[in-house]
Design an enzyme around this catalytic site. Structure first.
Site, mmCIF file in Angstrom:
data_model
loop_
_atom_site.group_PDB
_atom_site.id
_atom_site.type_symbol
_atom_site.label_atom_id
_atom_site.label_comp_id
_atom_site.label_asym_id
_atom_site.label_seq_id
_atom_site.Cartn_x
_atom_site.Cartn_y
_atom_site.Cartn_z
ATOM 1 N N GLY A 52 0.777 -1.226 0.000
ATOM 2 C CA GLY A 52 0.000 0.000 0.000
ATOM 3 C C GLY A 52 0.806 1.271 0.000
ATOM 4 O O GLY A 52 2.007 1.283 -0.248
ATOM 5 N N SER A 53 0.106 2.316 0.324
ATOM 6 C CA SER A 53 0.583 3.693 0.234
ATOM 7 C C SER A 53 1.706 4.000 1.219
ATOM 8 O O SER A 53 1.773 3.435 2.308
ATOM 9 C CB SER A 53 -0.600 4.623 0.518
ATOM 10 O OG SER A 53 -0.159 5.936 0.740
ATOM 11 N N THR A 54 2.532 4.953 0.840
ATOM 12 C CA THR A 54 3.601 5.416 1.728
ATOM 13 C C THR A 54 3.041 6.044 3.001
ATOM 14 O O THR A 54 3.753 6.129 4.001
ATOM 15 C CB THR A 54 4.507 6.445 1.018
ATOM 16 O OG1 THR A 54 3.699 7.510 0.534
ATOM 17 C CG2 THR A 54 5.266 5.799 -0.120
ATOM 18 N N GLY A 99 1.183 4.639 4.865
ATOM 19 C CA GLY A 99 1.152 3.542 5.829
ATOM 20 C C GLY A 99 2.188 3.714 6.922
ATOM 21 O O GLY A 99 1.950 3.329 8.071
#
Length: 138
Positions: free
Chosen positions: A68-70, A72
């Site tokens: 997932g996204s940074t 996170g």
């Protein structure tokens, strides 16, 4: 038939040095922290995730890898700030998002571990690169 206790030690790579002990919560699937874990409660909220509804707070979270996204990384920091973070994290392969989250959240983390050897409910101690697993009666 009484189950004999089993204890074994694994060696990994330190992502965030530290010591922690807790009960393992093992995910067979990658974990995405942004949108996958509620940072205020520590509950996995990702729909259809095998651990949906489980709370990671104070547990030794064992998973194959993050996803997932940074953002996170920031979610992991929010978990730590709210007192909802896992005691430690163990991964087969850490990627940058989870590694940065563990570092800034001050959560001991080890990777390059055969996570298939650990079961939910095992008592796990992380001490630097060493992971000690105890299974069965105390």
């Amino acid at each position: 038939m009484t189950q004999e206790p089993v204890s074994f030690t694994l060696q990994g790579r330190v992502i965030r040095a530290g010591q922690a002990t807790g009960i393992a919560l093992v995910s067979p699937a990658p974990i995405g922290f942004l949108g996958g874990v509620d940072p205020d409660t520590g509950i996995i909220i990702e729909p259809n995730h095998p651990l949906h509804g489980e709370r990671i707070t104070g547990r030794v979270l064992v998973f194959p890898t993050g996803k997932g996204s940074t953002v996170g990384s920031y979610t992991i920091l929010r978990l730590a700030a709210a007192g909802q973070a896992p005691a430690a994290m163990i991964a087969r392969e850490s990627e940058a998002i989870v590694a940065v989250g563990a570092i800034i959240g001050d959560i001991p983390m080890v990777d390059q571990i055969d996570v298939g050897l650990i079961q939910s409910g095992d008592r796990v101690r992380v001490d630097g690169a060493q992971v000690t697993v105890e299974r069965g009666p105390a």
